[in-house]
Each structure stands twice: as C-alpha cells, then as structure tokens.
Enzyme design. Structure first.
Site, PDB file in Angstrom:
ATOM      1  N   LYS A   1       0.862  -1.189   0.000  1.00 23.15           N
ATOM      2  CA  LYS A   1       0.000   0.000   0.000  1.00 23.15           C
ATOM      3  C   LYS A   1       0.897   1.237   0.000  1.00 23.15           C
ATOM      4  CE  LYS A   1      -3.786   2.068   2.707  1.00 23.15           C
ATOM      5  NZ  LYS A   1      -4.627   1.930   3.919  1.00 23.15           N
TER       6      LYS A   1
ATOM      7  N   SER B   1      -9.521   1.621   3.068  1.00 24.72           N
ATOM      8  CA  SER B   1      -8.731   2.409   2.158  1.00 24.72           C
ATOM      9  C   SER B   1      -7.662   1.618   1.413  1.00 24.72           C
ATOM     10  CB  SER B   1      -8.048   3.547   2.925  1.00 24.72           C
ATOM     11  OG  SER B   1      -7.164   3.001   3.903  1.00 24.72           O
TER      12      SER B   1
ATOM     13  N   SER C   1      -9.562  -0.628   7.365  1.00 22.44           N
ATOM     14  CA  SER C   1      -9.024  -0.535   6.001  1.00 22.44           C
ATOM     15  C   SER C   1      -8.299  -1.765   5.472  1.00 22.44           C
ATOM     16  CB  SER C   1      -8.092   0.663   5.885  1.00 22.44           C
ATOM     17  OG  SER C   1      -8.860   1.822   5.706  1.00 22.44           O
TER      18      SER C   1
HETATM   19  N1  GLN Z   1     -12.829   3.948   6.373  1.00 22.94           N
HETATM   20  C1  GLN Z   1     -12.302   4.448   7.611  1.00 22.94           C
HETATM   21  C2  GLN Z   1     -11.936   5.899   7.437  1.00 22.94           C
HETATM   22  O1  GLN Z   1     -12.222   6.423   6.436  1.00 22.94           O
HETATM   23  C3  GLN Z   1     -11.113   3.631   8.020  1.00 22.94           C
HETATM   24  C4  GLN Z   1      -9.901   3.945   7.247  1.00 22.94           C
HETATM   25  C5  GLN Z   1      -8.713   3.119   7.636  1.00 22.94           C
HETATM   26  O2  GLN Z   1      -8.820   2.113   8.317  1.00 22.94           O
HETATM   27  N2  GLN Z   1      -7.552   3.601   7.222  1.00 22.94           N
HETATM   28  O3  GLN Z   1     -11.367   6.522   8.278  1.00 22.94           O
END
Ligand code: GLN
Length: 428
Positions: A20, A95, A119
């Site tokens: 990532k 994400s 994420s």
């Molecule tokens: N979807 C969640 C957010 O937007 C979690 C994101 C993540 O785990 N990096 O913050």
C-alpha cells in the site's frame, strides 16, 4: 529491491509482495494516494517492510489507496479509483483497496495494507481475500505514513490464513523506532495455527447483526457460525451495548489525530510545493492544492474537536467513550475466547453510490470498534451474494493474534470459499 543477502531459509524468500502506498520504501516514490506527496521519495524503508525484504520478499509494486488512508472505497485517491476484480463497476473497499484487489485478482499472493478503522478487513471482505489487522503495538508503525497514530496498524492480505500468518510473523515484534511498539516477546504466531477449535467459546455480539446488515450477509455469517459449531466450538450470544457510539467516537479521535499528523505537509519538506511570494501563502496554496476534499474535511473536523472550548465536549468525551468500548470487549472476553461477526454490513457497492460522508462512514461500523480497543481481527471469505464476496470477522483479546489465525484457519479448512477466484481478465 531484492536484498543483497536475503534469508534464503525463509519460506517467504522470493515471494512477490505489493505494498500500500502509505508504506515508505527507500528510493521509491510514496504518495499516500495524495497529490501533496507526489514526487516524495523516502530516504528509508519502514521496519515492517524492511523485515519482509530481509526474509527475501520482493516488492513488485505500490498499490493505490484512499488519500492518507481516509475512505472505505478507494474513490478518495488523487490517482483515480480501483475496480473490484469481481465486478469492476464496484468498489474494492478501502482504504487499502489496491492491495486487496491485486491479491483478489491473483496478481500477487500477498500484499500489505494499513487498518485504522477497517481498512484491511473491509476491503478483504469486499474482494474475497483474507485480511488481518494485528493487535495495536505488534507491528511497528515506523515508516507508515501516519493517519491516526493511536489506531493505525499495518497488516497483510493473502489468499489463505496460513499465508497471512506467515507474513505477519515475519514483520511483527518489537521495534525501538516506534514508541508504541510492544516489547513483549512475539513467540511464533503460526505455531498453533493448525490446533483446531474444539472447545473454544465464540461470542456472537447481538449489536453486530442489527439494522443495516444486508440479509445475504447475515445469512452467510450465520451459516459460517454453524460450520464453526460443527467443529466443536460453543456459540454464545454476547452484548457490546456501546457499539453504536463507536462511529461517533472514531470520527472525533481519528480526525483529531489526522489534523495533527497532517500538519507537517505544508510544502516545506515533503512532496508538493506551490510557490507563492510569502511563506504563509505558500503553506495555504500547497495545502489547498495538495489535499483532496475528504482529507480537508477530516482536518477541519479534527482541528475543531481539538480547539480550546470544544476539546472537553468532543475530544475528551470521545476518549472516555473509547474506554467504555474497550471495557465492554474486556468483559465479553471474560465469557468467550473470541468474537465472530460480519466484517462489512454490505457486499461491494457500485462506484459513486455513497457520495455523502455518513453513508460511506457506515461501511466501517463493524470494524472500527476493534481499532478503538486495539484488538486483533481478521476477515476471511465466507460466501457470496450475487457473485460478490462476503467476509466473516474473527476478533480476539489483545495479543491473542494467533487465536484469530487458528479460528479463521479452522473455518477456512472446512469451507472452500477462499478457493473461488474472479474470472481471469476481469481486471483491465
Ligand atoms: N474507512 C475508515 C476511514 O475512512 C477507516 C480507514 C482506515 O482504516 N484507514 O477513516
């Protein structure tokens, strides 16, 4: 990026890996999916990645993600969306959408993501792969571009629980370069993986099967519970009454931490600089041009929540509720060895479908309490609805990461969902 002398005895030696793009790799552009970090080339490699390189893993590419890991669909990247290999018109989750999609598409056997509120687990669920979030403090955050430092953890995606556990075992363990890294010995997190689940008590939290859960997701997860029961586990209903408040607490704490972490991106040191005659105008123009709308929203929310006069009403209160959520998990773990529930309330949704922030934020209601409490959690494939994957989430007490693997693997061995693959050529 092959090591000069990788550990040729490691089972990971020579295995391709995708990363990532929030993970710093020396001399490789690392953008966090953001315009503001275009052309940022880190001078060092983060600890978790370094350890995998030392084991002989080979990075074959960086993967797209929501900007600074803020999102649940990968649509917030400055560099475009990612398609779900099962249906390219749908999101892969986020994400860590690119890391999930590339494993689901069969391009690499494993990849790394980061999980702040879901994420890793949510995109794993939406793309039909295994995704593991370790106990907070088990994997060093050194070299991970920070979103919310009290919640962020790096973890693996893979096609099987065994593979995810192997990658985790190679990168976890204490690191003096991360002050939140836990010093207790790691042991071998894979040693009990084949131990089976006979006699384990599994808690089924009522609140994780309520409103907003798609019927097909509920049915698939209930079927998975029956499989685990047939393997000798004892299922028990439990209650985590403050689950509801998790979303509100997360959306105070995560933006607060992000507003602080992202203050360093101002055009002076990292990535983009928009030249202006005065330094203040340069800061403003760089941040205006460099950050996308969701990141700006979070920075504003977080700055507001931390500002004097509002700190007690929002930030301090959120921290108190975080403690309540944590103690409810602790109480549940006095009765059961682990919790089992859906990972995501829904299957992969069409791109563009969740344009208002709240409906997007709801994607993570079942994953973010786990981050608030620092627990280990995994998503493992447990079925399909109209050709779209569904994930089962297994959650254990802090530092019981190996128990998560053991339960997920027992389930995986009894089913064949993880062997399904999207049609070749589905990804353009
Ligand atoms: N979807 C969640 C957010 O937007 C979690 C994101 C993540 O785990 N990096 O913050």
């Amino acid at each position: 990026m092959l090591r000069e002398r990788p550990d040729t005895a490691s089972p990971l030696c020579g295995i391709p890996l995708a990363l990532k793009d929030v993970l710093c790799v020396e001399n490789v552009e690392t953008t966090a999916g953001s315009n503001i970090l275009t052309r940022f080339v880190p001078p060092y490699t983060g600890t978790a990645v370094r350890r995998l390189f030392d084991a002989g893993m080979v990075c074959v590419g960086k993967t797209n993600c929501d900007e600074f890991a803020m999102g649940s669909s990968n649509e917030n990247s400055s560099f475009g969306a990612v398609g779900n290999p099962w249906d390219v018109e749908r999101v892969p989750g986020g994400s860590s959408g690119g890391s999930a999609a590339t494993v689901a598409a069969g391009s690499v056997p494993c990849s790394l993501g980061s999980d702040t509120g879901g994420s890793i687990r949510q995109p794993a669920s939406l793309t039909g792969v295994v995704g593991f979030k370790p106990t907070y403090g088990r994997v060093s955050r050194y070299g991970l571009i920070a979103f919310a430092s009290s919640l962020d953890q790096i973890g693996p995606f893979a096609r099987t629980v065994d593979d995810a556990a192997l990658v985790y075992a190679a990168m976890a363990g204490h690191d003096p370069l991360d002050s939140t890294s836990d010093p207790r010995p790691l042991g071998d997190p894979t040693s009990e993986i084949g131990g089976g689940v006979e006699g384990l008590r599994l808690g089924v939290p009522d609140e994780y099967f309520g409103e907003g859960i798609e019927p097909a997701v509920r049915v698939a997860v209930e079927d998975a519970l029956r499989v685990l029961e047939s393997q000798g586990t004892v299922l028990q209903r439990v209650s985590l009454p403050t689950t509801d408040a998790g979303l509100s607490v997360y959306y105070i704490i995560a933006p607060a931490e992000c507003s602080s972490n992202l203050a360093r991106f101002d055009g002076v040191r990292f990535g983009l600089r928009v030249e202006r005659p005065s330094v203040t105008d340069m800061y403003l123009a760089t941040r205006e041009e460099g950050f996308g709308p969701e990141v700006k929203r979070r920075v504003m929310l977080g700055t507001y929540a931390l500002s004097s006069g509002y700190y007690d009403a929002y930030y301090r209160k959120a921290q108190k509720v975080r403690t309540v959520i944590d103690s409810e998990f602790t109480r549940a773990f006095e009765q059961v060895d682990a919790l089992v529930c859906p990972t995501s309330p829904t299957v992969a949704f069409p791109m563009g479908d969740r344009s208002d922030p709240i409906s997007m934020y709801l994607s993570d209601v079942l994953t973010l309490p786990v981050n608030l409490a620092g627990l280990p959690g995994i998503s493992v494939p447990c079925g399909f609805s109209d050709g779209l994957p569904i994930g089962l989430q297994v959650i254990a007490p802090r530092f019981e990461d190996s128990r998560v693997f053991r339960i997920a693997r027992a389930y995986e061995q009894a089913t064949d969902w993880h062997t399904a693959a999207p049609p070749l050529g589905a990804v353009a």
